[in-house]
Design an enzyme around this catalytic site. Structure first.
Site, PDB file in Angstrom:
ATOM      1  N   TYR A 176       0.846  -1.193   0.000  1.00 35.67           N
ATOM      2  CA  TYR A 176       0.000   0.000   0.000  1.00 35.67           C
ATOM      3  C   TYR A 176       0.887   1.250   0.000  1.00 35.67           C
ATOM      4  CZ  TYR A 176      -4.247   2.641   1.480  1.00 35.67           C
ATOM      5  OH  TYR A 176      -5.320   3.499   1.565  1.00 35.67           O
ATOM      6  N   CYS A 177       0.667   2.130  -0.971  1.00 32.20           N
ATOM      7  CA  CYS A 177       1.358   3.429  -1.054  1.00 32.20           C
ATOM      8  C   CYS A 177       2.878   3.224  -1.083  1.00 32.20           C
ATOM      9  CB  CYS A 177       0.914   4.326   0.094  1.00 32.20           C
ATOM     10  SG  CYS A 177       1.479   6.043  -0.036  1.00 32.20           S
ATOM     11  N   VAL A 178       3.616   3.827  -0.127  1.00 33.84           N
ATOM     12  CA  VAL A 178       5.078   3.730  -0.147  1.00 33.84           C
ATOM     13  C   VAL A 178       5.535   2.291   0.000  1.00 33.84           C
ATOM     14  CG1 VAL A 178       5.234   4.199   2.330  1.00 33.84           C
ATOM     15  CG2 VAL A 178       7.204   4.604   0.896  1.00 33.84           C
ATOM     16  N   GLY A 208       4.004  -0.150  -1.352  1.00 37.22           N
ATOM     17  CA  GLY A 208       3.827  -0.693  -2.694  1.00 37.22           C
ATOM     18  C   GLY A 208       4.998  -0.331  -3.590  1.00 37.22           C
TER      19      GLY A 208
END
Length: 585
Positions: free
Chosen positions: A314-316, A318
């Site tokens: 998720y986000c960073v 990812g």
């Protein structure tokens, strides 16, 4: 004594007449001034007499627009109620929830409101008209101007907000005293409050999915969640949340919890809970987070004796997962990850959105002064994210909780948003410079992790890439670029809403929608716009689409016994979920 005759109060018609006279006088003076300024232009005088920003044609055009919009306000004030000329359209957005109260339609405050919207609109137009700036500089200027316009809204000041004036009279100033108390408490905390204090507690009404901590390292805890089905998917799922926030965004409550829902779908779920940085983590860099992801993958593979795992970043996390996959591919270990799902993650930061406005050499140097002990206080990051949506996450609370003195509303999402984590300063600086500023991750071999060059083009792992249509942190067009950076099969899904609500959207809620390509489509879109043009819209949550995609890669199941039960395998339980690290400040 003779009685002096009284002076009759002016009638409404007389007031309207004299207001019209003043407005007409302003109109005549403005017109005369414009004629004087534009005369040299009409006479084709030397170019040297044209002063950019003063009497050049573009500036004069904007002045005329400003005058026209301003005089339209006078006209509205002069038209008798229920008759006269047709009303002029309001400048600015047609719907602005800051001004939804009926008091803003009263004559004086209506004029204040519309004047503010007119001036704000003209300021933003002026930014758009500025010449000679690089596109990035113009976007920074526009962002700063929009922030200034939002800050100067009449809703933010007691004497220009009719709701505040009314409330102050009604409570005899008690609202202002309560608001002052709220403000002083926030100053003491060093952070803006968004929700009622004490309304939420980890394990009580947040992060409630049953599980055990089965591994603890200096950087993270690994949580294994208890199965709720008799059989589970043979390939387990390991989730990597962003360490910029607490992991429980994916486990807010039973109704919103992605983790609980995934467990109910028959998945063996593991979650990484990152430690909030302290002085002991002053030397932590990106390589350590990649190594931690690999270690978690290996731990689960060994614990359950499986060849591979499914992963989510998720986000960073990812972004980091993409680098992890590249490292595993370079080392000949790509088959240890069966699939990779990316929630609002970027790898190409050329168009990284509004966060890029906060990243230049001066601001990066400033961050260094804010991290004397080797870690960045999470409250600085929280303030940055609040600025991205200042109208909703800053000024809305100034008005409601400082000026109106309202009580805070319990809201689990905003509680999570304010539950900040500290960041390792060395990692944070490198992340901003190497990725956001220099965009090295998409250049094959430009970055090296633990001695291994990173080349995303070598990643052939099946990927599910989710983006939020209204994401202001990881714009959908930027997330889309992940589909071309990887070489394996990719399913791209565009979800309604933004960075959080676009992800945390349980099927039972029946909210939003998502877009996917028609399975019969054979043409691969070359851009997000092309994808949207060809995509099929589906109402509701994309979660069922994701789990169907996961099962399509292998639907073998095993009994939910032995090591599939947290703490009953080779790794004994170290404690109950949500663990210790999520509680560290």
């Amino acid at each position: 004594m003779s009685e002096t005759p009284g002076i009759a109060a002016p009638t409404l018609a007389e007031l309207q007449h004299w207001t019209w006279v003043m407005g007409r006088a302003q109109q005549m003076m403005m017109a005369q001034g414009l004629d004087a300024i534009t005369a040299p232009l009409d006479a084709a005088v030397p170019e040297a007499m044209v002063v950019p920003g003063f009497n050049d044609p573009a500036t004069l055009s904007r002045v005329r627009d400003f005058w026209r919009d301003g005089f339209a306000l006078w006209q509205q004030m002069l038209v008798p109620a229920g008759g006269g000329a047709a009303p002029q359209p309001e400048p600015g957005p047609a719907t602005d929830k800051r001004f939804k109260a009926a008091q803003w339609r009263e004559p004086v405050f209506d004029l204040i409101r519309q004047s503010y919207q007119t001036i704000g609109d003209q300021m933003l137009r002026s930014v758009d008209a500025v010449e000679g700036l690089e596109p990035r500089q113009k976007e920074q200027l526009r962002f700063a101007t929009r922030g200034f316009v939002d800050a100067m809204s009449p809703t933010n000041f007691a004497l220009t907000n009719p709701e505040v004036i009314e409330k102050t009279i009604e409570t005899r100033g008690a609202n202002l005293l309560q608001g002052l108390q709220n403000m002083m408490a926030d100053i003491g905390r060093g952070q803006l409050t968004h929700t009622a204090q004490g309304s939420f507690e980890l394990g009580r009404n947040l992060a409630m999915t049953p599980g055990k901590v089965v591994l603890r390292t200096p950087l993270y805890e690994l949580i294994h969640y208890a199965p709720t089905t008799e059989r589970v998917q043979a390939t387990p799922l390991v989730i990597f949340p962003p360490w910029i926030n607490r992991f429980y965004i994916l486990d807010l409550n039973p109704e919103k919890s992605f983790i609980r829902w995934a467990v109910e779908q028959g998945l063996s779920v593991f979650m990484v809970s990152w430690k909030s940085a302290d002085a002991s983590m002053k030397d932590v860099i990106w390589d350590d987070y990649v190594a931690a992801q690999i270690e978690a993958i290996e731990t689960v593979r060994s614990l359950l004796e499986v060849p591979a795992v499914h992963t989510i970043g998720y986000c960073v996390a990812g972004t980091t997962l993409a680098a992890t996959l590249a490292v595993l591919s370079a080392r000949g270990q790509a088959d240890r990850v069966a699939s990779a799902t990316f929630f609002t993650a970027q790898v190409d930061f050329a168009d990284a959105g509004e966060l890029a406005h906060f990243i230049d050499d001066e601001q990066i140097a400033l961050l260094g002064t804010l991290s004397p002990e080797g870690f960045l206080d999470g409250r600085y990051m929280a303030a940055t994210f609040n600025l991205l949506r200042g109208r909703d996450l800053i000024w809305n609370y100034v008005t409601n909780n400082y000026l109106l003195g309202k009580d805070y509303v319990p809201f689990d999402l905003l509680h999570w948003n304010g539950d900040t984590t500290n960041l390792p300063a060395k990692w944070h600086k490198a992340y901003l410079t190497d990725l956001y500023r220099d965009n090295l991750l998409v250049e094959p071999g430009a970055m090296v992790v633990d001695g291994t060059p990173v080349d995303l083009g070598r990643v052939t792992t099946p990927a599910y890439v989710q983006a939020g249509r209204e994401d202001h942190i990881a714009p959908a067009a930027s997330v889309w670029k992940l589909t071309t950076a990887l070489s394996g099969p990719v399913r791209f899904v565009l979800a309604g809403s933004g960075h959080i609500a676009g992800v945390v959207n349980p099927p039972a809620a029946g909210k939003y929608q998502y877009w996917t390509l028609d399975p019969a489509s054979t043409d691969a879109p070359s851009s997000l716009d092309a994808f949207v043009a060809a995509a099929v819209e589906t109402k509701g949550s994309w979660w069922p689409d994701w789990v169907a995609w996961l099962r399509a890669m292998g639907d073998e199941t095993v009994a939910a016994t032995g090591a599939r039960i947290p703490g009953e395998g080779a790794l004994p339980a170290l404690g109950e979920s949500p663990g210790d690290y999520v509680r560290m400040r």
